[in-house]
Scaffold this active site. Sequence first.
Site, PDB file in Angstrom:
ATOM      1  N   LYS A 139       0.878  -1.161   0.000  1.00  0.00           N
ATOM      2  CA  LYS A 139       0.000   0.000   0.000  1.00  0.00           C
ATOM      3  C   LYS A 139       0.920   1.216   0.000  1.00  0.00           C
ATOM      4  CE  LYS A 139      -4.139   1.249   2.671  1.00  0.00           C
ATOM      5  NZ  LYS A 139      -4.900   0.850   3.873  1.00  0.00           N
ATOM      6  N   ASP A 143     -15.535   1.874   9.801  1.00  0.00           N
ATOM      7  CA  ASP A 143     -15.864   2.008   8.367  1.00  0.00           C
ATOM      8  C   ASP A 143     -16.115   0.628   7.772  1.00  0.00           C
ATOM      9  OD1 ASP A 143     -16.439   3.445   6.055  1.00  0.00           O
ATOM     10  OD2 ASP A 143     -14.362   3.478   5.374  1.00  0.00           O
TER      11      ASP A 143
END
Length: 197
Positions: free
Chosen positions: A36, A141
């Site tokens: 990432k 989330d």
Amino acid sequence: DHRDLHSFPTRRSSDLGFSAKVKHGTSADGSEYALKIFRLDNPQFNDKAFKLLKEEVEATTQLDHRHVVKYFEFKERSNMIKKNGTAVEVAYIAQEMIAGGELFDYVANSGPFSEDICKYFFKQMLQGVHYIHSKGFSHRDLKPENILLDKMYDVKIVDFGFACPLEGRDGTGTNRSVIGTPGYMAPEILAKTPYQG
């Protein structure tokens, strides 16, 4: 060695929006990782964004559960060589490679799941969320886009960009931040009232 997997936002609120590219990486011993990668020259990747990224890493590296993504390494500053040979300064997270795709895509492409399939995934999601809570964190989330499936079609909860201590930032047991993805937010978050993680 790496190749592009996809790009995706790691934060979705307008005031904290910054994104990462995810690349497939292979180490010298043949182990595979998802890298990432955050470009440090991105104007949105400011000191506040960097602090939030570090908080995400600190929270996630403490987690080790079969239904939660595993983080292996965080590098605050590194160089990435682009295809044209130029170097760019980046930060990156080396995390577990999860190649099955998002749960969202399976639902979108196949329609509603049968009750048995729903139970299979929901049980794994509950196990992962219970574990996260047992370690003192709230994801904040959780949605089909943040639930990936591995090659055995087992759940992996990902994207801890909004994670916070379960007791809240101030230790009262409630949160006040209006963050997450609006279509998935609880009514009390949308109403801007205190809520429990």
